[in-house]
Design an enzyme around this catalytic site. Structure first.
Site, PDB file in Angstrom:
ATOM      1  N   ASP A   1       0.836  -1.205   0.000  1.00  0.00           N
ATOM      2  CA  ASP A   1       0.000   0.000   0.000  1.00  0.00           C
ATOM      3  C   ASP A   1       0.872   1.257   0.000  1.00  0.00           C
ATOM      4  OD1 ASP A   1      -2.322   1.462   0.018  1.00  0.00           O
ATOM      5  OD2 ASP A   1      -2.533   1.422   2.203  1.00  0.00           O
TER       6      ASP A   1
ATOM      7  N   ASN B   1       1.155   3.391  -2.981  1.00  0.00           N
ATOM      8  CA  ASN B   1       1.583   3.821  -4.325  1.00  0.00           C
ATOM      9  C   ASN B   1       1.049   5.205  -4.673  1.00  0.00           C
ATOM     10  OD1 ASN B   1       2.652   1.294  -4.614  1.00  0.00           O
ATOM     11  ND2 ASN B   1       1.072   0.533  -6.014  1.00  0.00           N
TER      12      ASN B   1
ATOM     13  N   THR C   1     -11.222  -6.969  -4.722  1.00  0.00           N
ATOM     14  CA  THR C   1     -12.576  -6.887  -5.297  1.00  0.00           C
ATOM     15  C   THR C   1     -13.193  -5.515  -4.992  1.00  0.00           C
ATOM     16  OG1 THR C   1     -13.327  -8.071  -3.320  1.00  0.00           O
ATOM     17  CG2 THR C   1     -13.145  -9.360  -5.325  1.00  0.00           C
ATOM     18  N   GLU C   2     -12.656  -4.819  -3.984  1.00  0.00           N
ATOM     19  CA  GLU C   2     -13.160  -3.489  -3.633  1.00  0.00           C
ATOM     20  C   GLU C   2     -12.499  -2.383  -4.456  1.00  0.00           C
ATOM     21  OE1 GLU C   2     -12.274  -5.856  -1.225  1.00  0.00           O
ATOM     22  OE2 GLU C   2     -14.396  -6.374  -1.027  1.00  0.00           O
ATOM     23  N   ASN C   3     -11.344  -2.691  -5.067  1.00  0.00           N
ATOM     24  CA  ASN C   3     -10.643  -1.667  -5.859  1.00  0.00           C
ATOM     25  C   ASN C   3     -11.424  -1.249  -7.106  1.00  0.00           C
ATOM     26  OD1 ASN C   3      -7.313  -2.958  -5.105  1.00  0.00           O
ATOM     27  ND2 ASN C   3      -8.395  -1.244  -4.162  1.00  0.00           N
TER      28      ASN C   3
ATOM     29  N   ARG D   1     -12.728   2.378  -7.517  1.00  0.00           N
ATOM     30  CA  ARG D   1     -11.860   3.523  -7.857  1.00  0.00           C
ATOM     31  C   ARG D   1     -12.258   4.069  -9.234  1.00  0.00           C
ATOM     32  NH1 ARG D   1      -5.824   2.636  -5.394  1.00  0.00           N
ATOM     33  NH2 ARG D   1      -6.522   1.893  -3.372  1.00  0.00           N
TER      34      ARG D   1
HETATM   35  C1  IPE Z   1      -1.831   0.309  -3.309  1.00  0.00           C
HETATM   36  O1  IPE Z   1      -1.614   1.672  -3.389  1.00  0.00           O
HETATM   37  C2  IPE Z   1      -2.045  -0.320  -4.650  1.00  0.00           C
HETATM   38  C3  IPE Z   1      -3.406  -0.825  -4.897  1.00  0.00           C
HETATM   39  C4  IPE Z   1      -4.415  -0.752  -4.092  1.00  0.00           C
HETATM   40  C5  IPE Z   1      -3.624  -1.472  -6.186  1.00  0.00           C
HETATM   41  P1  IPE Z   1      -2.799   2.719  -3.201  1.00  0.00           P
HETATM   42  O2  IPE Z   1      -3.318   3.088  -4.546  1.00  0.00           O
HETATM   43  O3  IPE Z   1      -3.828   2.233  -2.248  1.00  0.00           O
HETATM   44  O4  IPE Z   1      -2.002   3.948  -2.589  1.00  0.00           O
HETATM   45  P2  IPE Z   1      -2.511   5.013  -1.513  1.00  0.00           P
HETATM   46  O5  IPE Z   1      -3.030   4.263  -0.325  1.00  0.00           O
HETATM   47  O6  IPE Z   1      -3.583   5.839  -2.179  1.00  0.00           O
HETATM   48  O7  IPE Z   1      -1.282   5.800  -1.196  1.00  0.00           O
HETATM   49 MG    MG Z   2      -4.167   2.536  -0.235  1.00  0.00          MG
END
Ligand code: IPE
Ligand code: MG
Length: 238
Positions: free
Chosen positions: A22, A24, A68-70, A73
């Site tokens: 987590d 990124n 599955t929750e991503n 976004r």
């Molecule tokens: C993790 O990084 C990668 C995935 C969930 C695919 P994030 O995208 O959650 O990064 P932050 O939490 O917004 O910094």
């Molecule tokens: Mg994150």
């Protein structure tokens, strides 16, 4: 003599490590870059980390790439992430194959874009006879979805209630045949595991770090391994 993973003496190494990479997005935002640059850098770090871990006698590594929750976004981020994951697989698999790494997918594969599914299938076929380390890619994975999928299959197969116990139930999970997770690591300064391997981590040791995933390096993983090696695991016993 320089310390290499093989000369370092950790008393006890985990058999199975799971990681929630987590941070990124924040890594990119702090540099004034688009979030997808953070994901690209994150994928590059997955490659570095896997190559480093494969030097240890660690048998199983599981990475949470997409939950599955991503899907909630913004569409550009979701589609961008899929493209990055596909590129990661296509670029890294020949290297992983040379290292003796076997790839496996955990999650609902058929809901992913066709090209990504094809890349994952090719990677699994190419590496199926490797035995040094198994790398499980959790793409479109959810812990609750996994349990629901297992129950659906049990019912569809007409398994009778007296034949269901914790061990046999495990055979219906995506992780069938894999040992439980010994150590679970989350980067990016969040103290939760977000629906990851909820069955398989019931007795795992937890390690959290504030380091954002793209910055998580060899020293950081060694810190986690050392901390793990000093813990006493009792699994509810004395
Ligand atoms: C993790 O990084 C990668 C995935 C969930 C695919 P994030 O995208 O959650 O990064 P932050 O939490 O917004 O910094
Ligand atoms: Mg994150």
């Amino acid at each position: 003599m320089a310390k290499t993973p093989t000369t370092k003496k950790f008393i006890l190494l985990p058999t199975h490590i799971a990681m929630v990479p987590d941070g990124n997005g924040r890594w990119a935002e702090r540099r004034g870059l688009p979030r997808l640059s953070g994901h690209r850098e994150g994928a590059e770090n997955m490659r570095r980390m896997i190559k480093y871990l494969s030097k240890y006698p660690i048998k199983y590594v599981t990475l949470y790439g997409f939950s599955t929750e991503n899907w909630t976004r913004p569409e550009v981020e979701v589609m961008g992430l899929f493209a990055i994951l596909e590129e990661f697989i296509n670029k890294c698999v020949p290297e992983f194959n040379q290292e003796g790494i076997k790839l496996r997918h955990l999650g609902r594969l058929n809901e992913l874009p066709r090209n990504l599914q094809a890349a994952i299938n090719r990677a699994m076929e190419l590496t199926e006879n490797n035995a040094r380390m198994t790398l499980n890619l959790a793409f479109n994975y959810g812990g609750r979805a996994e349990i629901v999928d297992a129950v659906r299959r049990l019912i569809a197969e007409g398994v009778s209630p007296q034949n269901i116990d914790e061990e046999s139930f495990g055979h219906y999970l995506y992780t069938a045949g894999l040992p439980n997770v010994d150590l679970i690591i989350r980067t990016g300064d969040e103290m939760r595991f977000s629906n990851f391997l909820i069955w398989q981590t019931a007795y795992s040791e937890y390690h959290f770090t504030k380091v954002l995933w793209p910055d998580f390096g060899e020293k950081d993983i060694d810190t986690a391994l050392l901390s793990y090696s000093r813990r006493q695991r009792r699994f509810g016993g004395l």
